[in-house]
Motif scaffolding. Sequence first.
Motif, PDB file in Angstrom:
ATOM      1  N   GLU A  90     -46.062   2.882   5.018  1.00 19.40           N
ATOM      2  CA  GLU A  90     -46.081   1.937   6.153  1.00 19.40           C
ATOM      3  C   GLU A  90     -45.010   0.861   5.980  1.00 19.40           C
ATOM      4  OE1 GLU A  90     -49.142  -0.839   8.723  1.00 19.40           O
ATOM      5  OE2 GLU A  90     -49.671   1.157   8.017  1.00 19.40           O
ATOM      6  N   TYR A  91     -44.852   0.350   4.770  1.00 18.80           N
ATOM      7  CA  TYR A  91     -43.819  -0.672   4.545  1.00 18.80           C
ATOM      8  C   TYR A  91     -42.418  -0.097   4.776  1.00 18.80           C
ATOM      9  CZ  TYR A  91     -47.522  -3.533   2.434  1.00 18.80           C
ATOM     10  OH  TYR A  91     -48.665  -4.260   2.216  1.00 18.80           O
ATOM     11  N   MET A  92     -42.227   1.159   4.397  1.00 16.41           N
ATOM     12  CA  MET A  92     -40.942   1.811   4.664  1.00 16.41           C
ATOM     13  C   MET A  92     -40.689   1.896   6.164  1.00 16.41           C
ATOM     14  SD  MET A  92     -39.273   2.802   1.833  1.00 16.41           S
ATOM     15  CE  MET A  92     -38.313   4.256   2.192  1.00 16.41           C
ATOM     16  N   ARG A  93     -41.688   2.354   6.903  1.00 15.20           N
ATOM     17  CA  ARG A  93     -41.532   2.498   8.355  1.00 15.20           C
ATOM     18  C   ARG A  93     -41.220   1.162   9.025  1.00 15.20           C
ATOM     19  NH1 ARG A  93     -45.683   6.193   8.083  1.00 15.20           N
ATOM     20  NH2 ARG A  93     -47.231   4.553   8.397  1.00 15.20           N
ATOM     21  N   GLU A  94     -41.982   0.133   8.653  1.00 15.79           N
ATOM     22  CA  GLU A  94     -41.804  -1.175   9.284  1.00 15.79           C
ATOM     23  C   GLU A  94     -40.447  -1.783   8.935  1.00 15.79           C
ATOM     24  OE1 GLU A  94     -43.677  -2.508  11.550  1.00 15.79           O
ATOM     25  OE2 GLU A  94     -45.169  -0.907  11.468  1.00 15.79           O
ATOM     26  N   GLY A  95     -39.979  -1.554   7.716  1.00 23.65           N
ATOM     27  CA  GLY A  95     -38.654  -2.050   7.336  1.00 23.65           C
ATOM     28  C   GLY A  95     -37.545  -1.353   8.087  1.00 23.65           C
ATOM     29  N   ILE A  96     -37.677  -0.041   8.244  1.00 24.43           N
ATOM     30  CA  ILE A  96     -36.669   0.737   8.977  1.00 24.43           C
ATOM     31  C   ILE A  96     -36.630   0.296  10.443  1.00 24.43           C
ATOM     32  CG2 ILE A  96     -36.099   3.054   9.798  1.00 24.43           C
ATOM     33  CD1 ILE A  96     -37.251   4.095   7.102  1.00 24.43           C
ATOM     34  N   LYS A  97     -37.811   0.030  11.037  1.00 22.81           N
ATOM     35  CA  LYS A  97     -37.871  -0.466  12.413  1.00 22.81           C
ATOM     36  C   LYS A  97     -37.069  -1.752  12.578  1.00 22.81           C
ATOM     37  CE  LYS A  97     -42.487   1.115  13.784  1.00 22.81           C
ATOM     38  NZ  LYS A  97     -43.861   0.634  14.097  1.00 22.81           N
ATOM     39  N   ARG A  98     -37.048  -2.555  11.507  1.00 22.27           N
ATOM     40  CA  ARG A  98     -36.379  -3.855  11.555  1.00 22.27           C
ATOM     41  C   ARG A  98     -34.937  -3.777  11.072  1.00 22.27           C
ATOM     42  NH1 ARG A  98     -41.609  -4.273  11.557  1.00 22.27           N
ATOM     43  NH2 ARG A  98     -42.655  -6.124  12.421  1.00 22.27           N
ATOM     44  N   GLY A  99     -34.424  -2.559  10.941  1.00 29.28           N
ATOM     45  CA  GLY A  99     -33.012  -2.373  10.650  1.00 29.28           C
ATOM     46  C   GLY A  99     -32.636  -2.284   9.189  1.00 29.28           C
ATOM     47  N   LEU A 100     -33.620  -2.198   8.286  1.00 30.58           N
ATOM     48  CA  LEU A 100     -33.320  -2.110   6.862  1.00 30.58           C
ATOM     49  C   LEU A 100     -32.950  -0.687   6.464  1.00 30.58           C
ATOM     50  CD1 LEU A 100     -36.151  -4.327   5.290  1.00 30.58           C
ATOM     51  CD2 LEU A 100     -33.725  -4.913   5.503  1.00 30.58           C
ATOM     52  N   ASN A 101     -32.085  -0.590   5.449  1.00 31.78           N
ATOM     53  CA  ASN A 101     -31.746   0.694   4.854  1.00 31.78           C
ATOM     54  C   ASN A 101     -32.942   1.168   4.025  1.00 31.78           C
ATOM     55  OD1 ASN A 101     -30.793   2.654   2.944  1.00 31.78           O
ATOM     56  ND2 ASN A 101     -28.699   2.000   3.380  1.00 31.78           N
ATOM     57  N   PRO A 102     -33.440   2.402   4.232  1.00 33.81           N
ATOM     58  CA  PRO A 102     -34.611   2.867   3.471  1.00 33.81           C
ATOM     59  C   PRO A 102     -34.420   2.812   1.963  1.00 33.81           C
ATOM     60  CG  PRO A 102     -33.572   4.672   4.695  1.00 33.81           C
ATOM     61  CD  PRO A 102     -32.991   3.408   5.207  1.00 33.81           C
ATOM     62  N   ALA A 103     -33.200   3.031   1.507  1.00 32.07           N
ATOM     63  CA  ALA A 103     -32.938   2.957   0.064  1.00 32.07           C
ATOM     64  C   ALA A 103     -33.172   1.549  -0.451  1.00 32.07           C
ATOM     65  CB  ALA A 103     -31.512   3.406  -0.238  1.00 32.07           C
ATOM     66  N   HIS A 104     -32.779   0.544   0.348  1.00 33.23           N
ATOM     67  CA  HIS A 104     -32.953  -0.849  -0.067  1.00 33.23           C
ATOM     68  C   HIS A 104     -34.435  -1.230  -0.100  1.00 33.23           C
ATOM     69  CE1 HIS A 104     -28.653  -1.645   1.667  1.00 33.23           C
ATOM     70  NE2 HIS A 104     -28.643  -0.892   0.580  1.00 33.23           N
ATOM     71  N   ILE A 105     -35.212  -0.706   0.842  1.00 27.36           N
ATOM     72  CA  ILE A 105     -36.657  -0.990   0.842  1.00 27.36           C
ATOM     73  C   ILE A 105     -37.296  -0.388  -0.407  1.00 27.36           C
ATOM     74  CG2 ILE A 105     -38.807  -0.777   2.125  1.00 27.36           C
ATOM     75  CD1 ILE A 105     -37.089  -0.163   4.619  1.00 27.36           C
ATOM     76  N   ALA A 106     -36.988   0.877  -0.685  1.00 31.39           N
ATOM     77  CA  ALA A 106     -37.587   1.566  -1.831  1.00 31.39           C
ATOM     78  C   ALA A 106     -37.247   0.869  -3.142  1.00 31.39           C
ATOM     79  CB  ALA A 106     -37.122   3.025  -1.865  1.00 31.39           C
ATOM     80  N   GLN A 107     -36.029   0.357  -3.248  1.00 30.78           N
ATOM     81  CA  GLN A 107     -35.618  -0.341  -4.473  1.00 30.78           C
ATOM     82  C   GLN A 107     -36.401  -1.628  -4.691  1.00 30.78           C
ATOM     83  OE1 GLN A 107     -31.426  -0.848  -3.847  1.00 30.78           O
ATOM     84  NE2 GLN A 107     -30.980   1.342  -4.105  1.00 30.78           N
ATOM     85  N   GLN A 108     -36.950  -2.201  -3.624  1.00 29.75           N
ATOM     86  CA  GLN A 108     -37.673  -3.462  -3.717  1.00 29.75           C
ATOM     87  C   GLN A 108     -39.141  -3.282  -4.088  1.00 29.75           C
ATOM     88  OE1 GLN A 108     -36.668  -7.023  -2.715  1.00 29.75           O
ATOM     89  NE2 GLN A 108     -34.966  -5.993  -3.703  1.00 29.75           N
ATOM     90  N   MET A 109     -39.620  -2.047  -4.116  1.00 22.95           N
ATOM     91  CA  MET A 109     -41.046  -1.800  -4.295  1.00 22.95           C
ATOM     92  C   MET A 109     -41.455  -1.662  -5.754  1.00 22.95           C
ATOM     93  SD  MET A 109     -42.086   0.890  -1.315  1.00 22.95           S
ATOM     94  CE  MET A 109     -42.032   0.445   0.420  1.00 22.95           C
ATOM     95  N   MET A 110     -42.591  -2.249  -6.070  1.00 25.23           N
ATOM     96  CA  MET A 110     -43.282  -1.979  -7.323  1.00 25.23           C
ATOM     97  C   MET A 110     -44.719  -1.606  -6.972  1.00 25.23           C
ATOM     98  SD  MET A 110     -44.062  -4.382 -10.664  1.00 25.23           S
ATOM     99  CE  MET A 110     -42.342  -4.580 -11.093  1.00 25.23           C
ATOM    100  N   PHE A 111     -45.210  -0.522  -7.576  1.00 29.44           N
ATOM    101  CA  PHE A 111     -46.584  -0.073  -7.361  1.00 29.44           C
ATOM    102  C   PHE A 111     -47.442  -0.511  -8.538  1.00 29.44           C
ATOM    103  CE2 PHE A 111     -44.044   2.675  -4.744  1.00 29.44           C
ATOM    104  CZ  PHE A 111     -44.828   2.970  -3.634  1.00 29.44           C
ATOM    105  N   SER A 112     -48.527  -1.203  -8.251  1.00 30.42           N
ATOM    106  CA  SER A 112     -49.454  -1.633  -9.290  1.00 30.42           C
ATOM    107  C   SER A 112     -50.751  -0.852  -9.143  1.00 30.42           C
ATOM    108  CB  SER A 112     -49.731  -3.137  -9.172  1.00 30.42           C
ATOM    109  OG  SER A 112     -50.673  -3.545 -10.137  1.00 30.42           O
TER     110      SER A 112
END
Length: 624
Positions: free
Chosen positions: A237-259
Motif C-alpha cells: 500500500e505504501y508503494m502504491r500511494e507513493g507512486i500515485k504521488r509521483g515517487l520512483n518505486p525504487a526510492h520508496i523501497a529504499q526507504q522501507m524498514m520492516f520490523s
Amino acid sequence: MNKYTFREFEDVSYDEWKRLAEKALKGKQVESLERKTYEDIVIKPLYTKHNQVFVRPKLLHENKDGIAQELFALTPEEANAAVKRAIAHGQSILHLVVDEATKRGEDSSEDVGKQGIPLSCKQDVESVLHGVDIENHSIFVYAGYHAIPLIGMIGSVYRNTNEMKGIIGADPLGYIAETGYMPLSLRSCYDAMKETVSWSREKAPGLRTIFIRTDAYHHAGANSVQELSVALATGAEYMREGIKRGLNPAHIAQQMMFSLCVDTQLFTEIAKLRAGRILWKKIAEMFGAQGNMHIHVRTSGRTKTKYDPHVNLLRTTTEAFSAITGGADTLHVSVYNEALGNNDENGERWARNIQHILRGESHLTKVLDPAGGSYYIEALTKEIAKRAWRLFCRIEKAGGMSIVLKDGWLHEEIAKVAEQRKTDVLLSYKKVIGTNVYINHNETSKLLQENVRVNRLTALKAYKEGRHAALFLPTCDVEACITAFKNGTTIGEATASWATQGEKIKALPVMRDAEEIERLREATERYKVVHGSLPIAALVRMGEGELPFYIVPLLTACGFSVENQEVQADIMLVYGSEAAHKETVIAYTALVGVKANEYERSIQHPADLLTFLEDFHQMQEVAL
C-alpha cells in the motif's frame, strides 16, 4: 583416509524408515507423530531432500551494527544515561523509544514518559544526546503515524542533515491498528510520507523514513503467516500511494524498514523471516523496484511472563537465535522483566549480552544462511511463503490493508488464533514454564508499583516563555520543520494546525500467553493477604468417573490449594457417575455462612473454570 563421509552406509528409503519407525511405535502409524502449527501447517516427523528449496537470505554482518536494543526512560536526562551505557557496552545503534504523547504529536502532558522518552523540543533531543558523537551512530525512532515532526526535531541538532543515518520512520497503518485512532487522515499521512522520502533522498540519504511494524498484530495473537502477510500488504500500500504521488518505486523501497516480531516457535520464526525476503522481492519487482528487504526484529512481548521472570532470559535467547539465523539485519532483545513494566540496568545489560554471545561467542553471523539446506526449514519456508502469499492476495483483492483494517475481518481472523493460544495454555498443551508447569509456588508476583511520573509541565512552560525568536509553525515540510525546531517550536505547536477529520477503527487488543492465569494467581495472592492462607479447592468424586485432566493443573497454576477429599473448602468441584450432571464437573462456592450450592457452575471447558474462579474472587471482594 576416504574424503567421502557416510559412503560406507547404504541409503535407506523413506518406506524402510517408516516401517522401522512404526515398529518402534508398537503399531501406531507414523502419521500419529504429525502436529499442526497455529498456521494450520502439518509438521511431519521426517523431511527429506525432496522437500528442499534453497533460499539464500542476507544475514547480519559480522559487526556490532546489528545490535539495536530499545532505549527508553521517563526523562530525557535518564535517557542520556541509558544511551551512554548502551554505547559503553558495544551498541552503536541508538534505538530511542519515544512516549505516546510524542508519537501523537503532542507536548508533554500528565501521562509524560508513558512507554518511552518524552520529546517535545530541540532541548529535549540535546539532553538525550548530550556528550554523544551523533555522527558515529545510527538513530532508530518509530515516529507513529507521521515522521516529519521527529525528523525536524532530531534533525535540528545536526550540523548537517547529510550526517543523519538510521531510521526515523512512520507507519500510519500500524499505528491506527494499535491505537484505533489518529488525528490525521490516511491521505494526509501518505502526503507526509511522500515529503519525507523526497527530502531524505536529497538531504539525508542515509536515513530511512518508512518503518513498517507488525507489533500490533503479533501482540494481538497473529500467527506467522498473518504477521508476514500484513507486513507485505502494508508495504504494497505504501508503494502504491507513493507512486500515485509521483515517487520512483525504487526510492520508496529504499526507504522501507520492516520490523517483525519473533516468538519461541524457533523453526517457524526462522522460516517466516526467510519467506519474507522471498515474497517482498517478488512484490517489489512487480512495482519495478529491487526487492532487498531490510528486516529489524524484536523479540516477542506476548511470550513473556510476570512469574519466574528470569525464565524470560531463556525465551529471549531462543527468539534471538531465530532472528539471527533467519536473517535479521538488526535486532532488539527484550528485557527479562518487560511483562512487569519494569526496566533496570541489569535487565538492559543481560538482554544486550545475549546478542553479544550469539554473535561474538557462538559466531552465528560467520555462517552464510545457517538454516539453508535443512530439509525441515526449507520445507517450512516454502509452506509459510505459499500461505502468506495467499493471504496477501486476499488482502489486496479486498482493497488493500487500509480497507481490511476498517472492515474488521482481519481482526476476527487474528482473534481466532489468539483464542486458540489462550486455550492451549489453559490446557497445558502449550507449556509456559513457571506459569502452568514447573511452578514456583513460593514466588509472589512483583505487583506493579505506580511509577512516579516526572512532571515536565512547569519546565516546558518555562522553555516556551524563554524563547525570543518568533515561531514559524510549519506545514508538511521537513526543512520548514527543522527551522521551526531550531527557532524553539515544540512538537505540539508544530502539529497544531495539521488536524483533519482523522481516522478511527477498532484497535487490535494486546495479549500475552500467560496473562489469564497470572491475573487469577495475583488475585489469589491478594486473597491470602486478607485471609491468611490460600483458598482451598476440594475435589469430590461421586461414583465412577475421571476428573478432566486440566482441572488440577489449572487450579494449581491459579494459586489454589487442592484437596482430594471433602474438607472445609472455599470451592468444591463435584464429578462422577452419581453427580447431578454425569457428563460434566459442577463447581460450587462454599463460603462461610452461605449455602454450599448458593452459586454453582458447570465446567465443560478450561474457560468455564477460569470464569468460576473469577466469580469466586469477586464474591470475596478481591480485585482482579
